[in-house]
Design a protein around this motif. Structure first.
Motif, PDB file in Angstrom:
ATOM      1  N   ALA A  58       0.838  -1.205   0.000  1.00 17.22           N
ATOM      2  CA  ALA A  58       0.000   0.000   0.000  1.00 17.22           C
ATOM      3  C   ALA A  58       0.870   1.251   0.000  1.00 17.22           C
ATOM      4  O   ALA A  58       1.958   1.273   0.591  1.00 17.22           O
ATOM      5  CB  ALA A  58      -0.912   0.002   1.225  1.00 17.22           C
ATOM      6  N   LYS A  59       0.389   2.293  -0.688  1.00 16.99           N
ATOM      7  CA  LYS A  59       1.093   3.561  -0.752  1.00 16.99           C
ATOM      8  C   LYS A  59       0.170   4.678  -0.304  1.00 16.99           C
ATOM      9  O   LYS A  59      -1.038   4.620  -0.538  1.00 16.99           O
ATOM     10  CB  LYS A  59       1.579   3.828  -2.179  1.00 16.99           C
ATOM     11  N   PRO A  60       0.709   5.717   0.348  1.00 19.19           N
ATOM     12  CA  PRO A  60      -0.156   6.813   0.804  1.00 19.19           C
ATOM     13  C   PRO A  60      -0.709   7.615  -0.364  1.00 19.19           C
ATOM     14  O   PRO A  60      -0.034   7.808  -1.380  1.00 19.19           O
ATOM     15  CB  PRO A  60       0.772   7.654   1.679  1.00 19.19           C
ATOM     16  N   LYS A  61      -1.947   8.109  -0.216  1.00 23.90           N
ATOM     17  CA  LYS A  61      -2.609   8.911  -1.228  1.00 23.90           C
ATOM     18  C   LYS A  61      -3.163  10.171  -0.584  1.00 23.90           C
ATOM     19  O   LYS A  61      -3.604  10.142   0.571  1.00 23.90           O
ATOM     20  CB  LYS A  61      -3.770   8.145  -1.879  1.00 23.90           C
ATOM     21  N   ALA A  62      -3.163  11.251  -1.342  1.00 23.99           N
ATOM     22  CA  ALA A  62      -3.818  12.468  -0.868  1.00 23.99           C
ATOM     23  C   ALA A  62      -5.319  12.223  -0.825  1.00 23.99           C
ATOM     24  O   ALA A  62      -5.875  11.543  -1.692  1.00 23.99           O
ATOM     25  CB  ALA A  62      -3.489  13.638  -1.790  1.00 23.99           C
ATOM     26  N   ILE A  63      -5.975  12.792   0.167  1.00 24.70           N
ATOM     27  CA  ILE A  63      -7.384  12.491   0.361  1.00 24.70           C
ATOM     28  C   ILE A  63      -8.226  12.982  -0.813  1.00 24.70           C
ATOM     29  O   ILE A  63      -9.236  12.362  -1.165  1.00 24.70           O
ATOM     30  CB  ILE A  63      -7.886  13.096   1.693  1.00 24.70           C
ATOM     31  N   HIS A  64      -7.810  14.074  -1.482  1.00 28.28           N
ATOM     32  CA  HIS A  64      -8.581  14.568  -2.619  1.00 28.28           C
ATOM     33  C   HIS A  64      -8.362  13.718  -3.867  1.00 28.28           C
ATOM     34  O   HIS A  64      -9.091  13.836  -4.847  1.00 28.28           O
ATOM     35  CB  HIS A  64      -8.216  16.027  -2.910  1.00 28.28           C
ATOM     36  N   ALA A  65      -7.341  12.849  -3.850  1.00 28.72           N
ATOM     37  CA  ALA A  65      -7.065  11.995  -4.998  1.00 28.72           C
ATOM     38  C   ALA A  65      -7.743  10.633  -4.893  1.00 28.72           C
ATOM     39  O   ALA A  65      -7.638   9.810  -5.803  1.00 28.72           O
ATOM     40  CB  ALA A  65      -5.554  11.803  -5.150  1.00 28.72           C
ATOM     41  N   ILE A  66      -8.423  10.383  -3.795  1.00 26.93           N
ATOM     42  CA  ILE A  66      -9.092   9.099  -3.594  1.00 26.93           C
ATOM     43  C   ILE A  66     -10.456   9.137  -4.263  1.00 26.93           C
ATOM     44  O   ILE A  66     -11.260  10.045  -4.004  1.00 26.93           O
ATOM     45  CB  ILE A  66      -9.236   8.793  -2.093  1.00 26.93           C
ATOM     46  N   ASN A  67     -10.719   8.165  -5.121  1.00 21.42           N
ATOM     47  CA  ASN A  67     -12.008   8.066  -5.799  1.00 21.42           C
ATOM     48  C   ASN A  67     -13.002   7.360  -4.879  1.00 21.42           C
ATOM     49  O   ASN A  67     -12.700   6.302  -4.313  1.00 21.42           O
ATOM     50  CB  ASN A  67     -11.870   7.293  -7.114  1.00 21.42           C
TER      51      ASN A  67
END
Length: 458
Positions: A58-67
């Motif tokens: 798993a890799k971290p994602k910005a919350i606005h980039a999460i679908n």
């Protein structure tokens, strides 16, 4: 060769310790540590295997980039269960249902399994035989759908079947009877319950199949097994009620997909559980004559307004210290309201026994029934009955003031729908309230004296 070791688990909270302890350092209970054998070995065939997608780190994602897409829920034929779950069954959810033996947990889930049309349901029972489940199904007035019954306690055998059968809903009755070969301890132990729940949770999340688990409860009413069991699942439902009465309450104590204040009400009949669509009618008893000590209060559970009957009995204490007893209502709050009535209202209740009961077996925490509790107590003290067409919806403060409550419009509408002629609310609730849109007479008050003068004194 598998490496075997023993460890000690607290049977109350699941805390692990390398040696036996007299008192659990986590929950403080005494003599709860039990030795269990744990075997560390590789997963065997039949254990739920992770999908290829889960092998990627798993890799971290910005919350606005999460679908994010709203998940489509599966509606059951039981409107009460749909409300308690927050709108239906969420794909991949893990739901735990607990309750006393014989309260109706298995009957409820079997009704749901039989009523889900065009849905492949696998009902796994570790407590009953196929013939016993068939006998119960014959009593239920539900058309048989794509429901399959399996009697098994080994999780490895269950997952072998699930892998080929591919059910759309999986029901496990109960989690305390399940046994995993990865742990060398008896079924129902802390380590077994935790391991089996973890396996079903892994299966639910990776396959997207909703899983229902039936759980036993302890003598104090809490779910049996480690406390971590409740943290692992998505939703915890408790089935409450007295086995000697016909009404049952399905209450949410944890829900990751909806409100935790919803409840569903059922009536146990010979043909199964019947949904109670208008619980206010059954929670208010029918009386042929006016009796003192009875008041009708308005409460809100989740999105549902309910009118309930508050019963009070005040009598002279002939045996020393006066008694203060309540059923379905917080006893400390009862004592506080009694102090307010004596200090602000002038009622001499210091040498009186006071008994309070919420009719219907409900446990009420809504402060909006404070005014109805005070009215019922004063009605019994003065031996003057309150008209059956009067309802109350307000909180009472320490200064004797009548405080505003939330969602007063829905409370008024529910009282009007049930035929009440008058309802007392706080005057601080009248802002923005359209009096002309209601046929019921709304009485805004600011102090307890105004209520007693308007109801008990004419």
């Amino acid at each position: 060769m598998a490496k075997t070791k023993t460890t000690f688990f607290c049977q109350n909270c699941g805390t692990q310790a390398p040696k036996w302890l007299g008192r659990c350092p986590a929950c403080g209970e005494w003599n709860t540590f039990v030795e269990e054998v744990i075997t560390k070995e590789e997963p065997v065939a039949g254990n739920w295997r992770p999908s290829a997608a889960t092998k990627t780190a798993a890799k971290p994602k910005a919350i606005h980039a999460i679908n994010y897409e709203e998940q489509e829920r599966t509606l059951t034929p039981d409107a009460e269960l749909n409300r308690v779950l927050g709108g239906g069954i969420v794909p991949g959810s893990l739901v735990l249902i607990g309750g006393e033996p014989g309260i109706g947990k298995s009957t409820l889930l079997l009704q749901i399994a039989l009523g889900l049309n065009d849905t492949r349901v696998l009902y796994v029972s570790g407590e009953e035989s196929e013939q016993q489940i068939k006998m119960r199904a014959e009593r239920l007035p539900v058309p048989v759908s794509d429901c399959y019954i399996m009697t098994e306690t080994s999780t490895q055998n269950i997952f072998r079947t699930v892998e080929h059968f591919e059910p759309e809903v999986l029901i496990i009755d109960s989690i305390q009877t399940m046994h995993s070969s990865l742990v060398e301890s008896g079924a129902g132990s802390v380590s077994q319950v935790r391991e089996c729940t973890a396996e079903f949770m892994k299966y639910a999340k990776e396959s997207g199949t909703p899983v229902f688990l039936v759980g036993h409860i302890t003598k104090d009413g809490s779910l049996a097994g480690p406390k971590v069991l409740e943290h692992m699942v998505d939703t915890v439902l408790t089935f409450e009620g007295d086995r000697h009465t016909t009404y049952r309450i399905l209450r949410t104590t944890k829900n990751r997909f909806g409100s935790t204040s919803e409840l569903g009400i059922y009536e146990m009949q010979g043909t199964g559980l019947r949904q109670v669509t208008n619980p206010s009618e059954i929670l208010i008893s029918q009386r042929d004559e006016a009796l003192s000590g009875i008041a009708i209060g308005s409460m809100v559970e989740g999105n549902r307004p309910l009118l309930i009957e508050i019963q009070a009995l005040v009598s002279i204490a002939n045996y020393g210290t006066p008694q203060r007893s309540s059923t379905g209502f917080d006893n400390k709050r009862l004592q506080m309201l009694l102090a307010v009535l004596e200090k602000r209202g002038g009622f001499r209740l210091g040498q009186q026994d006071v008994f309070l009961n919420v009719a219907g077996g409900l446990k009420v925490e809504d402060p909006a029934i404070d005014l109805s509790v005070c009215a019922a107590i004063v009605s019994s003290y003065e031996d003057i009955s309150i008209p059956s067409s009067v309802a109350f919806a307000a909180e009472v403060g320490l200064g004797g003031e009548v405080r505003a409550v939330h969602r007063v419009e829905s409370r008024i509408s529910e009282a009007e729908k049930l035929g009440f002629k008058q309802i007392f609310i706080s005057k601080y609730n009248i802002k923005g309230l359209d009096f002309d849109s209601y046929k019921i007479k709304i009485k805004p008050v600011s102090k307890l004296d105004e209520v007693f003068q308007g109801v008990l004194m004419g």
